[in-house]
Design a protein around this motif. Structure first.
Motif, PDB file in Angstrom:
ATOM      1  N   ILE A 142      22.081 -15.116  -0.996  1.00 37.04           N
ATOM      2  CA  ILE A 142      20.916 -13.727  -1.657  1.00 37.04           C
ATOM      3  C   ILE A 142      21.919 -13.714  -2.906  1.00 37.04           C
ATOM      4  CG2 ILE A 142      21.247 -11.402  -1.187  1.00 37.04           C
ATOM      5  CD1 ILE A 142      21.242 -11.982   2.033  1.00 37.04           C
ATOM      6  N   ASN A 143      21.052 -13.329  -3.958  1.00 30.75           N
ATOM      7  CA  ASN A 143      21.268 -12.739  -5.007  1.00 30.75           C
ATOM      8  C   ASN A 143      21.319 -12.105  -5.260  1.00 30.75           C
ATOM      9  OD1 ASN A 143      22.223 -12.304  -7.908  1.00 30.75           O
ATOM     10  ND2 ASN A 143      20.732 -13.330  -8.003  1.00 30.75           N
ATOM     11  N   PRO A 144      22.159 -10.795  -5.299  1.00 29.30           N
ATOM     12  CA  PRO A 144      22.186  -9.090  -5.337  1.00 29.30           C
ATOM     13  C   PRO A 144      21.956  -8.402  -6.855  1.00 29.30           C
ATOM     14  CG  PRO A 144      24.553  -9.753  -4.391  1.00 29.30           C
ATOM     15  CD  PRO A 144      23.959 -10.923  -4.356  1.00 29.30           C
ATOM     16  N   SER A 145      21.960  -9.301  -7.327  1.00 32.28           N
ATOM     17  CA  SER A 145      21.950  -9.128  -8.981  1.00 32.28           C
ATOM     18  C   SER A 145      20.860  -8.795  -9.574  1.00 32.28           C
ATOM     19  CB  SER A 145      23.182  -9.755  -9.708  1.00 32.28           C
ATOM     20  OG  SER A 145      22.554 -11.126 -10.417  1.00 32.28           O
ATOM     21  N   CYS A 146      20.240  -9.429  -8.559  1.00 36.06           N
ATOM     22  CA  CYS A 146      18.632  -9.676  -9.041  1.00 36.06           C
ATOM     23  C   CYS A 146      17.597  -9.500  -8.495  1.00 36.06           C
ATOM     24  CB  CYS A 146      17.863 -11.159  -9.418  1.00 36.06           C
ATOM     25  SG  CYS A 146      16.403 -11.955  -9.834  1.00 36.06           S
ATOM     26  N   GLY A 147      18.011  -9.639  -6.558  1.00 31.53           N
ATOM     27  CA  GLY A 147      17.088  -9.792  -4.960  1.00 31.53           C
ATOM     28  C   GLY A 147      16.720 -10.710  -5.087  1.00 31.53           C
ATOM     29  N   ASP A 148      17.168 -11.532  -5.361  1.00 33.53           N
ATOM     30  CA  ASP A 148      16.547 -12.800  -4.905  1.00 33.53           C
ATOM     31  C   ASP A 148      16.949 -13.373  -2.977  1.00 33.53           C
ATOM     32  OD1 ASP A 148      15.370 -13.850  -7.549  1.00 33.53           O
ATOM     33  OD2 ASP A 148      17.654 -14.279  -7.894  1.00 33.53           O
ATOM     34  N   GLU A 149      16.015 -13.497  -2.339  1.00 33.14           N
ATOM     35  CA  GLU A 149      16.510 -14.186  -0.884  1.00 33.14           C
ATOM     36  C   GLU A 149      16.411 -15.551  -0.895  1.00 33.14           C
ATOM     37  OE1 GLU A 149      15.764 -11.218   1.759  1.00 33.14           O
ATOM     38  OE2 GLU A 149      16.448  -9.258   0.868  1.00 33.14           O
TER      39      GLU A 149
ATOM     40  N   ALA B 200      22.123 -13.755 -17.192  1.00 31.31           N
ATOM     41  CA  ALA B 200      21.236 -12.931 -16.315  1.00 31.31           C
ATOM     42  C   ALA B 200      20.773 -13.426 -15.091  1.00 31.31           C
ATOM     43  CB  ALA B 200      20.850 -11.731 -17.029  1.00 31.31           C
ATOM     44  N   ARG B 201      20.077 -15.256 -15.720  1.00 33.76           N
ATOM     45  CA  ARG B 201      19.421 -15.872 -14.865  1.00 33.76           C
ATOM     46  C   ARG B 201      20.456 -16.796 -14.256  1.00 33.76           C
ATOM     47  NH1 ARG B 201      14.963 -12.471 -15.594  1.00 33.76           N
ATOM     48  NH2 ARG B 201      16.042 -12.059 -13.463  1.00 33.76           N
ATOM     49  N   VAL B 202      21.506 -16.714 -14.666  1.00 30.00           N
ATOM     50  CA  VAL B 202      22.044 -18.165 -14.241  1.00 30.00           C
ATOM     51  C   VAL B 202      22.230 -17.852 -12.596  1.00 30.00           C
ATOM     52  CG1 VAL B 202      24.955 -18.391 -13.828  1.00 30.00           C
ATOM     53  CG2 VAL B 202      23.780 -18.966 -15.982  1.00 30.00           C
ATOM     54  N   LYS B 203      22.409 -17.256 -11.812  1.00 32.33           N
ATOM     55  CA  LYS B 203      22.794 -16.868 -10.456  1.00 32.33           C
ATOM     56  C   LYS B 203      21.031 -17.198 -10.019  1.00 32.33           C
ATOM     57  CE  LYS B 203      26.557 -13.973  -9.425  1.00 32.33           C
ATOM     58  NZ  LYS B 203      27.004 -14.226 -10.639  1.00 32.33           N
ATOM     59  N   CYS B 204      19.802 -16.761 -10.403  1.00 31.23           N
ATOM     60  CA  CYS B 204      18.645 -16.798  -9.866  1.00 31.23           C
ATOM     61  C   CYS B 204      18.867 -17.725 -10.119  1.00 31.23           C
ATOM     62  CB  CYS B 204      18.234 -16.131 -10.589  1.00 31.23           C
ATOM     63  SG  CYS B 204      18.353 -14.683 -11.216  1.00 31.23           S
ATOM     64  N   ALA B 205      18.926 -18.841 -10.915  1.00 30.10           N
ATOM     65  CA  ALA B 205      18.692 -20.964 -10.860  1.00 30.10           C
ATOM     66  C   ALA B 205      19.559 -20.872 -10.231  1.00 30.10           C
ATOM     67  CB  ALA B 205      18.670 -20.933 -12.340  1.00 30.10           C
TER      68      ALA B 205
ATOM     69  N   GLY C 193      11.600 -14.271  -4.679  1.00 31.62           N
ATOM     70  CA  GLY C 193      12.188 -14.067  -5.637  1.00 31.62           C
ATOM     71  C   GLY C 193      11.503 -14.315  -6.924  1.00 31.62           C
ATOM     72  N   CYS C 194      12.505 -13.669  -7.568  1.00 31.49           N
ATOM     73  CA  CYS C 194      11.889 -13.821  -9.053  1.00 31.49           C
ATOM     74  C   CYS C 194      11.366 -15.712  -9.532  1.00 31.49           C
ATOM     75  CB  CYS C 194      13.005 -13.750 -10.494  1.00 31.49           C
ATOM     76  SG  CYS C 194      14.908 -14.338 -10.638  1.00 31.49           S
ATOM     77  N   ALA C 195      11.245 -15.885 -10.644  1.00 34.32           N
ATOM     78  CA  ALA C 195      10.148 -17.216 -10.356  1.00 34.32           C
ATOM     79  C   ALA C 195      11.747 -18.239 -11.064  1.00 34.32           C
ATOM     80  CB  ALA C 195       9.400 -16.905 -12.312  1.00 34.32           C
ATOM     81  N   VAL C 196      12.152 -17.735 -11.842  1.00 32.45           N
ATOM     82  CA  VAL C 196      13.903 -18.893 -11.692  1.00 32.45           C
ATOM     83  C   VAL C 196      14.137 -19.397 -10.627  1.00 32.45           C
ATOM     84  CG1 VAL C 196      15.836 -19.163 -12.648  1.00 32.45           C
ATOM     85  CG2 VAL C 196      13.894 -18.090 -14.033  1.00 32.45           C
ATOM     86  N   SER C 197      14.481 -18.401  -9.378  1.00 32.45           N
ATOM     87  CA  SER C 197      15.233 -18.346  -8.017  1.00 32.45           C
ATOM     88  C   SER C 197      14.336 -19.654  -7.636  1.00 32.45           C
ATOM     89  CB  SER C 197      15.775 -17.138  -7.615  1.00 32.45           C
ATOM     90  OG  SER C 197      13.863 -16.783  -7.549  1.00 32.45           O
ATOM     91  N   MET C 198      12.364 -19.234  -7.415  1.00 30.89           N
ATOM     92  CA  MET C 198      12.101 -19.833  -6.453  1.00 30.89           C
ATOM     93  C   MET C 198      11.130 -21.176  -6.974  1.00 30.89           C
ATOM     94  SD  MET C 198      11.260 -18.339  -3.627  1.00 30.89           S
ATOM     95  CE  MET C 198      13.019 -17.559  -3.878  1.00 30.89           C
TER      96      MET C 198
HETATM   97 ZN    ZN Z   1      16.369 -13.690  -9.469  1.00 28.95          ZN
END
Ligand code: ZN
Length: 164
Positions: free
Chosen positions: A34-41, A125-130, A63-68
């Motif tokens: 889980i990345n709470p800062s963006c809501g990616d699960e 802001a996208r590092v945790k997503c990636a 989640g966002c495009a980067v996480s997926m």
């Molecule tokens: Zn994200």
């Protein structure tokens, strides 16, 4: 300033037509990220082959495009790798998006398509997503190796606190 070259056709194809976003029936191990800062699960599943390598990796979640896109590229890369190799690649990916590893040739050789996410190192802001999928896999594999589940990060923090 955000790097615009990240969202290219190849990247968007992973978002729109992911190859590894499905619920695997007969997985060997699974782990949530889980990345709470963006809501990616992310719910990651891995099936190990008899020879100890990763036979299949797949994920579900949102989640966002980067996480997926990152999860899809990672799942592709990990097939055929041993857990040790996979953990090393997760570390290399982390080093790339945090700007510690900048050798493009090396990154492309080791991380293949995922090397395109290098631009994320300019997008804090996208590092945790990636990083989410790679962190999740690394935690899962380390937990399996240690015979304990999902406490890798907590243990590292506790270790740091003990050393402080
Ligand atoms: Zn994200």
């Amino acid at each position: 300033m955000e790097a615009t070259s990240l969202y290219n056709a190849q990247f968007m194809d992973h978002v729109a037509h992911p190859d590894y976003k499905y619920d695997m029936g007969d997985c060997t191990c699974e782990h949530d990220g889980i990345n709470p800062s963006c809501g990616d699960e992310l719910h990651l599943k891995v099936r190990m082959a008899d020879d100890g390598t990763i036979a299949e990796a797949a994920y579900t979640g949102h989640g966002c495009a980067v996480s997926m896109a990152s999860a899809d590229m990672m799942s592709d890369l990990m097939v055929g790798k041993t857990p040790e190799e996979a953990i090393k690649l997760c570390q290399e990916f982390k080093d790339m998006i945090t700007g510690k590893q900048t050798d493009q040739d090396q990154l492309e050789q080791d991380l293949d398509e995922a090397a395109m996410l290098k631009d994320v190192s300019h997008m804090p802001a996208r590092v945790k997503c990636a990083e989410l999928a790679w962190r999740t896999l690394s935690e899962m594999l380390k937990g399996t190796a240690d015979g304990q589940a999902s406490t890798t990060e907590d243990a590292a923090d506790a270790q740091k606190a003990a050393n402080a």
